[in-house]
Design an enzyme around this catalytic site. Sequence first.
Site, short mmCIF file in Angstrom:
data_model
loop_
_atom_site.label_atom_id
_atom_site.label_comp_id
_atom_site.label_asym_id
_atom_site.label_seq_id
_atom_site.Cartn_x
_atom_site.Cartn_y
_atom_site.Cartn_z
N LYS A 34 -14.16 -66.53 -12.72
CA LYS A 34 -14.77 -66.20 -11.43
C LYS A 34 -15.93 -67.17 -11.16
CE LYS A 34 -17.92 -62.75 -13.39
NZ LYS A 34 -18.44 -61.38 -13.28
N ARG A 131 -22.20 -49.27 -12.29
CA ARG A 131 -21.95 -50.33 -11.33
C ARG A 131 -20.60 -50.07 -10.66
NH1 ARG A 131 -22.29 -56.58 -13.30
NH2 ARG A 131 -20.25 -56.05 -14.16
N TYR A 254 -45.75 -81.99 -5.64
CA TYR A 254 -46.21 -80.91 -4.78
C TYR A 254 -47.06 -79.91 -5.57
CZ TYR A 254 -42.92 -82.28 -1.09
OH TYR A 254 -42.24 -82.95 -0.11
N MET A 302 -37.09 -81.10 -3.87
CA MET A 302 -35.73 -80.91 -3.39
C MET A 302 -34.76 -81.91 -3.99
SD MET A 302 -34.27 -80.96 0.52
CE MET A 302 -35.11 -79.43 0.99
#
Length: 358
Positions: A34, A131, A254, A302
């Site tokens: 998956k 779940r 940053y 980024m």
Amino acid sequence: MRAIQATVNLAALRHNLAVVRKFSPASKVLAVVKADAYGHGLLRASPGLEDADGFGVLRLSEALALRESGYSQTLLLLEGVFAADELIAAAAHGISIVVHNEQQVQMLEQAVPQLPHPLQVFLKMNSGMNRLGFKPNLFGAVVKRLKACPAVRPDIVLMTHFATADDERGIDLPLSVFQKTTQGLPYSISLANSATILRHPAAHYDWVRPGIMLYGASPVTGVAAAHYGLQPVMQFTSEVIAVQVLQAGETLGYGARFSAETETRVAVIACGYADGYPRHAPNGTPIAINGSISQTLGRVSMDMLFADITHLPEAGVGSEVELWGGLVPVDAVAEASGTVGYELLCAVAPRVPFKVVG
């Protein structure tokens, strides 16, 4: 062109599948593919797992892609189907389904005239994770309904999923609940995910369901994948595209999250959070440059991140970088970043080109 790349090693996949069989020699193996094979690419990775007895997927489209690619093994929809047209398509292509709620049972009971063939069902018990699945007090009645349903093949498989197989709490309580509830039922059983395969042999039974261990990462926090003999399947690489020399007191990136205490050579690397590297990776996250271990510095941008190459005088523009793989386990990056290897592997961005070897 940016040199960033993810490489999928099929030989490592085959090796890890063999490790599964070593731990569970009497069980059939349902390879969980998956989430696009945990970020490796469903059809890229599946050739390395072609000797598995089956594949576990989430979406019907994934199962159909495998079937159309020639895989004749058991294909299991791990959350089942959610509409009648999906049920019909699953039956037409011989795809097995998990049944975990009342609506899915009713769908099967009402579908007989439309189905080309009956379906194999894996019936899920909620043994404590809360779940998916039927509570133990309801489970026996659902078994009887499915046994009587013409849309269901007689080879039902009983299953559950453990919430704490990877830690000290273990599986004793939910396993006891499952065993007590299913005692005397003449069906195959599937309980074991990766952590259960590695840590709880009493719960292996007929089908095991390895996921993360197939891709060479550990399901057990604090225990390296190599401890179990697993090999990394994905190598995530890039290169140095610039070098900066910081003087004492100068900051980097940053937020100025790194401040140099002494003169520091910094590699600027072509990879950032838009490529799937975790933005929250802190100073000191392991990274390899030209085959030597170093550490990241500053905040991940980024498209770029930074590493210390003060101790690597030969490193410079064009130097090879391993973000994770054989030198830097993905679990080490994940642990430093406060997450798990699953997330990092699944998060490699579509803009990253993939290569298949082995």
